[in-house]
Write an enzyme that holds these catalytic residues in place. Structure first.
Site, PDB file in Angstrom:
ATOM      1  CG  HIS A 106       6.750  12.168 -20.984  1.00  0.00           C
ATOM      2  ND1 HIS A 106       7.067  11.737 -19.726  1.00  0.00           N
ATOM      3  CD2 HIS A 106       6.067  11.146 -21.560  1.00  0.00           C
ATOM      4  CE1 HIS A 106       6.600  10.508 -19.550  1.00  0.00           C
ATOM      5  NE2 HIS A 106       5.965  10.135 -20.645  1.00  0.00           N
ATOM      6  CG  HIS A 117       1.295  10.403 -21.629  1.00  0.00           C
ATOM      7  ND1 HIS A 117       1.098   9.665 -20.495  1.00  0.00           N
ATOM      8  CD2 HIS A 117       2.499  10.021 -22.112  1.00  0.00           C
ATOM      9  CE1 HIS A 117       2.139   8.882 -20.299  1.00  0.00           C
ATOM     10  NE2 HIS A 117       3.001   9.070 -21.270  1.00  0.00           N
ATOM     11  CD  GLU A 118       4.138  10.905 -25.545  1.00  0.00           C
ATOM     12  OE1 GLU A 118       5.252  11.207 -25.072  1.00  0.00           O
ATOM     13  OE2 GLU A 118       3.689   9.762 -25.488  1.00  0.00           O
ATOM     14  CD  GLU A 129       5.570   6.650 -19.210  1.00  0.00           C
ATOM     15  OE1 GLU A 129       4.525   7.015 -19.775  1.00  0.00           O
ATOM     16  OE2 GLU A 129       6.692   7.016 -19.569  1.00  0.00           O
TER      17      GLU A 129
END
Lengths: 403, 189
Positions: free
Chosen positions: A190, A186-187, A280
């Site tokens: 980003h 997930h990070e 997100e």
């Protein structure tokens, strides 16, 4: 709400990168404007209070609240311009410092230190960061650790080449390798689509607005507090009526300033969260794409939902960057930067979590992500993607309260 | 010059600009594919270097299970001495299987699991295995993106003329896929 699979169709890094670079500039300017407006009102407040307490008594008696407030929209006073210049100027300087030093500022804000290769848990974290960087095809970000039992993680930095991924020691010691892969995936999402640049700049700017508003609020309180400074400042012998008017007008102005001091940080936060929820979902989809295994992230999110994710109050500028909304935030409902976790889990299930749920909820194997699949697979625009959330396997459904 | 000539000239310039953009995109895509391939090779090399260390660390404790150790060593030596890409791919897949067996074995010896150097080596090999698989995955992603670029409009108009063709995916053979699904039950906790 967009259709569940929309997030994945939009996992187009090129478009996300272009959009994020554009948004960064726009929001930088918007936040500077908010800062300038707040500074203008605060400077004006200082000037007008001086005036109220220094005018001769007979002139003060002719003033009303309306004439005083209308003065705000009259010809600009030097103090007001100075206030606007100070707030937006320091915002600009802070923003440029953030751009220059990128990842470091936010991480040090949050009290992060480099991950320790000698510690087995952090060693695994370093390794997982490298694995996800390889999957995303970006240089590995620097892994950082915050020593706290809270569960959270965030990414920061100017570009994928200069990024950091920070995790709490709590999340590192509690999550299995599979779950950690989901979180770091997930990070890494980003990082790869330049969310980090956008959020780092916006978080730093919003943070400086909040800090400055607090600071100026303190200065105002100190200068014009009720501790007798004002009566002392009034010149000559006031009539009863004049000092009453002075006090009443001061109250009106102070209320206005108080509103600005509350509204400016709030406006900054609204700007901050404006696009943050949608990205997100995008980062969750990126995680599923990188790990080829949404179950890891689903389990990690279930863990986060059950636990304390608040890093510390001083880290509120970092909120938008975290894997999960830091709790104990006063405006969490209205101004949350993250979509609700059950909603995210439902979307992840639609991205293939349902299809391979049964298999992946077993203990993590040596290579939990060895699904060499390049034709879309469970996350492509296939039949599974369209499946309703009702298709969850029982094994996954009884893991959390959202079965 | 007449109006028509100007329009023709404008069109030529426009086509040239579009062609330059497409060419640069194709070059970047091919570079990405090559980088992704070299990442696989880096990780495979790392695996070959790590295996002797792990085998040495557990050799004494695993006297009775010598066959598993020899299987790993042999698979590794074959992978290193492979000459063609096909041989190499086959040998590496065999090595993956042998390593999984060894991992399961080490996990079943509690006193081995508690040795610091063993856990360190296990973590390093685990992450290397993961990196190999993620590197292959990224390679395939890059190949897929490049193949779409080469085969779709307007790239398809220029790709052949510029000397670009479809790249080859990294395929995992059926046997290997079956081995993955039959991964031994390992209780970590």
């Amino acid at each position: 709400m967009a259709s569940p699979s929309a997030a994945l169709y939009n996992t187009d890094f090129q478009h996300a990168i272009a959009r994020n670079k554009r948004n960064t500039v726009v929001l930088f300017v918007v936040l500077l404007a908010i800062g300038a407006a707040a500074g203008y009102v605060l400077g004006w407040g200082v000037a007008i209070l001086e005036l109220i307490w220094n005018l001769p008594a007979e002139e003060v008696e002719r003033l009303t609240a309306a004439t005083v407030l209308l003065d705000l929209f009259g010809p600009p006073r030097p103090d007001a311009l100075a206030g606007a210049a100070i707030l937006s100027g320091s915002g600009l300087v802070w923003g440029l410092i953030t751009l220059a030093s990128g990842e470091n500022i936010l991480a040090s804000f949050a009290g992060a230190r480099p991950a320790d290769l000698e510690n087995p848990v952090e060693r695994q974290f370093i390794d997982v960061v490298e694995e996800m960087a390889i999957a995303a095809g970006v240089p590995p970000p620097r892994p950082m650790v915050i020593d706290t039992s809270a569960l959270n993680a965030f990414a920061s930095g100017y570009s994928p080449q200069r990024a950091m991924i920070t995790a709490t020691s709590g999340i590192l010691s509690l999550c299995t390798r599979e779950e950690l892969q989901g979180v770091i995936g997930h990070e890494m999402g980003h990082v790869a689509d330049y969310d980090v640049r956008y959020t780092t700049v916006v978080a730093a700017m919003a943070g400086v607005l909040v800090l400055l508003a607090h600071f100026l609020g303190d200065v105002l309180q100190w200068t014009f507090g009720w501790g007798g400074v004002m009566p002392y400042r009034s010149r000559g012998r006031d009539s009863e009526g004049a000092s009453g008017v002075r006090i009443a007008l001061t109250l009106v102005v102070l209320v206005l300033l108080a509103i600005v001091l509350v509204v400016a940080p709030l406006a900054a936060r609204i700007v901050q969260m404006a696009i943050s929820r949608q990205r997100e979902y995008l980062a969750d989809a990126s995680s599923a794409k990188l790990t080829r295994n949404p179950i890891g992230l689903i389990h990690a999110l279930e863990r986060l939902a059950r636990s304390d994710t608040d890093i510390a109050r001083k880290n509120s500028p970092v909120a938008a960057l975290c894997i999960a909304e830091p709790k104990n935030e006063s405006f969490s409902g209205l101004l949350s930067t993250h979509p609700p976790i059950p909603d995210r889990i439902a979307r992840l299930r639609n991205l293939g979590g349902a299809a391979i749920g049964g298999e992946a909820s077993e203990p993590p194997s040596v290579e939990p992500s060895r699904h060499e699949n390049s034709h879309g697979g469970p996350w492509g625009p296939s039949a599974e993607t369209q499946a309703a959330p009702a298709a969850e396997p029982p094994s996954a459904a009884n893991k959390g309260p959202w079965g | 010059m007449s109006m028509g000539l100007w329009i023709a000239l404008g069109l030529v310039v426009l086509v040239a600009i579009v062609a330059i953009g497409i060419y640069n995109g194709l070059v970047a895509g091919r570079q990405e594919v090559r980088n992704a391939w070299s990442q696989i090779e880096i990780q495979l090399k790392r695996r070959h270097d790590l295996i002797p260390n792990l085998v040495n660390a557990v050799r004494d404790a695993l006297q009775i299970e010598k066959s598993q150790l020899t299987a790993v060593i042999e698979a590794r030596n074959q992978a290193i001495s492979a000459n063609t890409p096909e041989q190499s791919m086959k040998a590496e897949n065999a090595l993956s299987g042998a390593l999984r067996g060894l991992f399961a074995l080490v996990e079943s010896y509690p006193h081995l699991r508690s040795q610091e150097n063993v856990t360190g080596l296990m973590e390093e090999l685990t992450t290397t295995e993961n990196k190999i698989s993620f590197a292959r995955q990224h390679y395939n992603d890059a190949v897929q993106a490049q193949n779409i670029r080469v085969a779709s409009f307007p790239g398809v108009l220029f790709a052949h003329a510029f000397g670009f063709s479809a790249e080859t995916m990294f395929e995992v053979p059926e046997a290997e896929r079956a081995a993955v699904e039959a991964v031994p039950e390992v209780k970590l906790s």
